[in-house]
Design a protein around this motif. Structure first.
Motif, PDB file in Angstrom:
ATOM      1  N   GLU A 177       0.827  -1.209   0.000  1.00  0.00           N
ATOM      2  CA  GLU A 177       0.000   0.000   0.000  1.00  0.00           C
ATOM      3  C   GLU A 177       0.861   1.258   0.000  1.00  0.00           C
ATOM      4  O   GLU A 177       0.607   2.207  -0.741  1.00  0.00           O
ATOM      5  CB  GLU A 177      -0.913  -0.016   1.232  1.00  0.00           C
TER       6      GLU A 177
ATOM      7  N   LYS B 138      -4.266 -13.697  -1.008  1.00  0.00           N
ATOM      8  CA  LYS B 138      -5.572 -14.108  -0.503  1.00  0.00           C
ATOM      9  C   LYS B 138      -5.414 -14.631   0.923  1.00  0.00           C
ATOM     10  O   LYS B 138      -4.539 -15.443   1.200  1.00  0.00           O
ATOM     11  CB  LYS B 138      -6.153 -15.201  -1.401  1.00  0.00           C
TER      12      LYS B 138
ATOM     13  N   ARG C 211     -11.236  -9.123   2.248  1.00  0.00           N
ATOM     14  CA  ARG C 211     -11.374  -9.145   0.793  1.00  0.00           C
ATOM     15  C   ARG C 211     -11.377  -7.738   0.218  1.00  0.00           C
ATOM     16  O   ARG C 211     -10.806  -7.482  -0.847  1.00  0.00           O
ATOM     17  CB  ARG C 211     -12.657  -9.887   0.420  1.00  0.00           C
ATOM     18  N   SER C 212     -12.028  -6.815   0.909  1.00  0.00           N
ATOM     19  CA  SER C 212     -12.098  -5.429   0.438  1.00  0.00           C
ATOM     20  C   SER C 212     -10.716  -4.784   0.421  1.00  0.00           C
ATOM     21  O   SER C 212     -10.412  -3.989  -0.464  1.00  0.00           O
ATOM     22  CB  SER C 212     -13.052  -4.617   1.318  1.00  0.00           C
ATOM     23  N   LYS C 213      -9.887  -5.130   1.403  1.00  0.00           N
ATOM     24  CA  LYS C 213      -8.539  -4.569   1.472  1.00  0.00           C
ATOM     25  C   LYS C 213      -7.727  -4.958   0.234  1.00  0.00           C
ATOM     26  O   LYS C 213      -7.075  -4.106  -0.384  1.00  0.00           O
ATOM     27  CB  LYS C 213      -7.838  -5.087   2.735  1.00  0.00           C
ATOM     28  N   ILE C 214      -7.777  -6.219  -0.123  1.00  0.00           N
ATOM     29  CA  ILE C 214      -7.032  -6.690  -1.295  1.00  0.00           C
ATOM     30  C   ILE C 214      -7.603  -6.084  -2.572  1.00  0.00           C
ATOM     31  O   ILE C 214      -6.870  -5.669  -3.467  1.00  0.00           O
ATOM     32  CB  ILE C 214      -7.043  -8.225  -1.349  1.00  0.00           C
ATOM     33  N   SER C 215      -8.929  -6.012  -2.662  1.00  0.00           N
ATOM     34  CA  SER C 215      -9.572  -5.403  -3.832  1.00  0.00           C
ATOM     35  C   SER C 215      -9.198  -3.934  -3.961  1.00  0.00           C
ATOM     36  O   SER C 215      -8.937  -3.438  -5.063  1.00  0.00           O
ATOM     37  CB  SER C 215     -11.089  -5.561  -3.729  1.00  0.00           C
ATOM     38  N   ALA C 216      -9.139  -3.222  -2.831  1.00  0.00           N
ATOM     39  CA  ALA C 216      -8.781  -1.801  -2.852  1.00  0.00           C
ATOM     40  C   ALA C 216      -7.343  -1.596  -3.321  1.00  0.00           C
ATOM     41  O   ALA C 216      -7.046  -0.656  -4.058  1.00  0.00           O
ATOM     42  CB  ALA C 216      -8.975  -1.191  -1.467  1.00  0.00           C
TER      43      ALA C 216
ATOM     44  N   SER D  74      -5.716  -3.626  -5.326  1.00  0.00           N
ATOM     45  CA  SER D  74      -5.728  -3.905  -6.765  1.00  0.00           C
ATOM     46  C   SER D  74      -6.195  -2.681  -7.545  1.00  0.00           C
ATOM     47  O   SER D  74      -5.606  -2.319  -8.567  1.00  0.00           O
ATOM     48  CB  SER D  74      -6.636  -5.098  -7.044  1.00  0.00           C
ATOM     49  N   ASP D  75      -7.252  -2.023  -7.053  1.00  0.00           N
ATOM     50  CA  ASP D  75      -7.750  -0.815  -7.705  1.00  0.00           C
ATOM     51  C   ASP D  75      -6.715   0.307  -7.650  1.00  0.00           C
ATOM     52  O   ASP D  75      -6.538   1.049  -8.619  1.00  0.00           O
ATOM     53  CB  ASP D  75      -9.047  -0.347  -7.034  1.00  0.00           C
TER      54      ASP D  75
ATOM     55  N   TYR E  28      -4.012  -0.336 -10.213  1.00  0.00           N
ATOM     56  CA  TYR E  28      -4.498  -0.011 -11.558  1.00  0.00           C
ATOM     57  C   TYR E  28      -4.562   1.505 -11.755  1.00  0.00           C
ATOM     58  O   TYR E  28      -4.141   2.024 -12.792  1.00  0.00           O
ATOM     59  CB  TYR E  28      -5.877  -0.623 -11.765  1.00  0.00           C
TER      60      TYR E  28
END
Length: 288
Positions: A20, A47, A102-107, A109-110, A113
């Protein structure tokens, strides 16, 4: 004394925290590529192992089921209700923890990007006041006069375009505006009621210096114009899609050459609600 070995989840947690920070600090393509290599070398998917949480959720469901059976058979509401409450709290807590992981990893990734997009476009954040900037832009462009309740810029970056023939600075933005309206209804007993409804809208765009033409609007959705004369080129497709207003019809005809008309037709197919405003001060706002 040796430190205890970190679990897989603890290792992942430390790695994500480091990632991060590094994403936010990446200044160029090489540093971003180094981050991607670091992710690849982590050796396993990013994961969390949530098996313990899932076991706890399963146990909570079993306890809830037993409590319901106990309540049904023995009518002992105090014990059963306490068990149901405990099961419900357990389910909520562990469900939230799984979602947060899950939201932490998705955030991340975003964020990775988005950082890639910023570097590709050479975007930089600039400090701004959303409502104040929208009011300033409305002095030049009708685009920012939409909405009868709220107008604000929600996102803004500064970019630089370097082409073979031209180079210029530009700003990309997201504009948020709100229309307020009153809705009247009548119930089954004939009583009239009114309520206020707020319709939220979002438009994106660019604004930049443009010295080649001024005082022209090319709009796919009419919302007013600074300029009184209308102009229609020969293209039926263009006239079906756009309306042109200009201070000078001759200037509009000179600018809207066949090649420009074709480019705008193609652009209008890609961008919904495309409008272009060339202000009298030599600025262009392209919104969609």
């Amino acid at each position: 004394m040796d430190k205890p070995e970190l679990s897989a989840n603890q290792q992942l947690q430390f790695f994500l925290k480091s990632l991060e920070h590094n994403i936010a600090m990446a200044r160029n393509r090489d540093e971003l590529n180094a981050l991607l290599q670091k992710i690849e070398s982590f050796g396993r998917p990013l994961k969390y192992d949530n098996s313990n949480y899932w076991y706890s959720l399963l146990a909570a469901v079993i306890v809830a089921g037993i409590s319901l059976l106990y309540l049904y058979n023995f009518r002992d509401t105090l014990v059963a209700l306490w068990s149901l409450a405990l099961s419900g709290i357990t389910t909520l807590v562990f469900g939230v923890l799984i979602f947060m992981r899950r939201s932490k990893i998705s955030a991340l990734s975003d964020a990775l990007y988005l950082r890639d997009v910023y570097l590709d476009n050479n975007w930089q954040h600039e400090p701004f006041h959303g409502k104040r900037l929208a009011a300033q832009l409305a002095q030049q462009f009708n685009e920012f006069k939409r909405g009868n309740h709220l107008r604000e810029i929600q996102w803004l970056v500064k970019g630089h375009y370097q082409g073979l023939e031209h180079q210029f600075e530009y700003h990309a933005y997201t504009f948020h505006y709100v229309d307020r309206r009153t809705v009247s209804t009548t119930d089954a007993k004939g009583r009239h009621r009114t309520r206020t409804v707020y319709d939220h809208h979002y438009r994106n765009g660019l604004y930049l210096p443009f010295e080649f033409v001024n005082s022209i609007t090319i709009s796919s959705s009419w919302f007013g114009s600074f300029f009184g004369s209308t102009y229609k080129p020969a293209s039926t497709e263009f006239n079906r899609r756009f309306k042109v207003n200009a201070h000078s019809e001759m200037a509009a005809a000179k600018f809207l050459k066949p090649a420009v008309v074709v480019e705008l037709e193609d652009l209008g197919k890609e961008l919904s609600g495309l409008n272009l405003e060339f202000s009298s001060l030599g600025q262009l706002c392209m919104s969609f």
